[in-house]
Design an enzyme around this catalytic site. Structure first.
Site, PDB file in Angstrom:
ATOM      1  N   TYR A   1       0.446  -0.505   0.061  1.00  0.00           N
ATOM      2  CA  TYR A   1       0.007  -0.268  -0.407  1.00  0.00           C
ATOM      3  C   TYR A   1       0.917   1.221   0.030  1.00  0.00           C
ATOM      4  O   TYR A   1       1.659   1.594   0.834  1.00  0.00           O
ATOM      5  CB  TYR A   1      -1.087  -0.050   1.075  1.00  0.00           C
ATOM      6  CG  TYR A   1      -1.827   1.298   1.158  1.00  0.00           C
ATOM      7  CD1 TYR A   1      -1.923   1.939   0.722  1.00  0.00           C
ATOM      8  CD2 TYR A   1      -2.591   1.140   2.252  1.00  0.00           C
ATOM      9  CE1 TYR A   1      -3.186   2.869   0.020  1.00  0.00           C
ATOM     10  CE2 TYR A   1      -3.734   2.139   2.626  1.00  0.00           C
ATOM     11  CZ  TYR A   1      -3.765   3.075   1.297  1.00  0.00           C
ATOM     12  OH  TYR A   1      -4.868   3.807   1.815  1.00  0.00           O
ATOM     13  N   LYS A  42      -1.251  -1.146  -4.296  1.00  0.00           N
ATOM     14  CA  LYS A  42      -2.152  -0.046  -4.191  1.00  0.00           C
ATOM     15  C   LYS A  42      -1.501   1.091  -4.192  1.00  0.00           C
ATOM     16  O   LYS A  42      -1.030   1.837  -3.467  1.00  0.00           O
ATOM     17  CB  LYS A  42      -3.278  -0.468  -2.384  1.00  0.00           C
ATOM     18  CG  LYS A  42      -3.896   0.679  -2.450  1.00  0.00           C
ATOM     19  CD  LYS A  42      -4.857   0.307  -1.725  1.00  0.00           C
ATOM     20  CE  LYS A  42      -6.123   1.154  -0.950  1.00  0.00           C
ATOM     21  NZ  LYS A  42      -6.827   1.165   0.250  1.00  0.00           N
ATOM     22  N   VAL A  56      -8.750  -0.988  -5.658  1.00  0.00           N
ATOM     23  CA  VAL A  56      -8.990  -1.388  -4.325  1.00  0.00           C
ATOM     24  C   VAL A  56     -10.068   0.428  -3.904  1.00  0.00           C
ATOM     25  O   VAL A  56      -9.779   1.359  -3.821  1.00  0.00           O
ATOM     26  CB  VAL A  56      -7.613  -0.907  -3.322  1.00  0.00           C
ATOM     27  CG1 VAL A  56      -8.053  -1.075  -1.758  1.00  0.00           C
ATOM     28  CG2 VAL A  56      -6.701  -1.815  -3.985  1.00  0.00           C
TER      29      VAL A  56
END
Length: 305
Positions: free
Chosen positions: A136, A165, A207
């Site tokens: 992330y 992400k 996401v």
């Protein structure tokens, strides 16, 4: 279960009842709606959400309940956002034991690690598990950016780091990542208000946050973009934008949960220190939701695309 790291992967909200216990019945209803809409995975324990308030036992219960509801249809992924390398490795090991099929991994929380510290941290966790990992990358909220050079080192040593992400807010970074790594690193947009633009730029998936309340609209946008039906995708995305902007706020959990109430997919119960919205801010958010609900679009048959 292998993870394709594509499509829409909801970062679902955690459901609580009036007694601040996990509300697994409402949670199951929401997960079923996500599956029916056609999502590609379920991500638990949102790091900007209420994950930090969950006990290890609650995380275990959420993973096991999700696995039961999903029943092998899509992978179940859990976030790792801990304070120490030791604790992060323990969560990775717990996740494997509970049956989770993947991890979403942040750089160290709270401490602003150097580039070297960040790379070592991510490597040590990746090497402690066989589970596939999505990094992330959100320097706006977490103040640490995983650069292309850092990804190059990570990918060279950690085969199970498979995706990112992408939440830098820089659309061109999607293209940089794809140019440098191709399919070795799957790129998923992590910012709701940049999703269509990111996918047009080559992102493999999304996401999503507001998907918790609007799963069909979210998946429809993804499917339409990937099918080249940009005009139809833009119509839905334009309607969606005022709602998507509710995701880029410190009160995103309260906002999303109010939207879930409107669509019948949740309650607005939050865990302290979060409190339900009140006053002018509550009125503002409800006005956005009510206006969107009044104009909710009729979707094309996106599932056949």
């Amino acid at each position: 279960m292998a993870i394709k790291w594509e499509g829409v992967m909801p970062a679902v909200t955690t459901k609580f009842d009036e007694n601040d216990e996990l509300d697994l019945n409402t949670f199951e209803k929401n997960i079923n709606a996500q599956l029916e809409a056609g999502v590609s995975g379920i991500i638990l324990g949102g790091t900007l959400g209420e994950a930090s308030t969950l006990t290890p036992k609650e995380k275990e219960n959420l993973v096991k309940k999700t696995l039961e509801v999903v029943n092998g249809k899509v992978p179940v992924i859990i976030n790792i956002a801990e304070q120490s390398t030791k604790d992060a490795i323990q969560v990775a090991q717990d996740a494997f034991a509970w049956g989770a099929q993947g991890l979403m991994l942040l750089p160290p929380m709270r401490y602003k690690a150097t580039d070297r510290e960040t790379v070592v941290y991510l490597k040590e966790i990746a090497k402690s598990t066989s589970l596939p990992i999505m990094i992330y990358n959100n320097p706006v909220d977490y103040k640490i950016e995983v650069s292309l050079e850092m990804f190059e080192e990570l990918l060279a040593e950690c085969d199970n780091i498979e995706a990112v992400k992408e939440s830098t807010r820089d659309i061109s970074n999607v293209i940089r990542l794809k140019n440098k790594f191709g399919d070795r690193l799957k790129v998923l947009c992590g910012v709701d208000t940049l999703a269509l633009e990111s996918m047009v730029s080559g992102a493999d998936g999304w996401v999503a946050g507001l998907v918790a309340a609007y799963p069909e609209e979210t998946v429809a946008i993804y499917k339409l973009v990937k099918a080249g039906e940009l005009k139809e995708a833009l119509k839905i995305y334009s309607w969606f934008m005022p709602l998507l902007e509710l995701d880029i706020s410190p009160q995103l959990v309260q906002n999303i949960k109010l939207a879930e109430v409107a669509t019948g997919l949740g309650t607005e119960n939050v865990r302290a220190p979060r409190l339900q919205l009140e006053g002018a801010e509550r009125k503002r958010v409800l006005t956005i939701i009510d206006d969107a609900m009044a104009k909710r679009p009729t979707l094309v048959d996106y599932k056949s695309l």
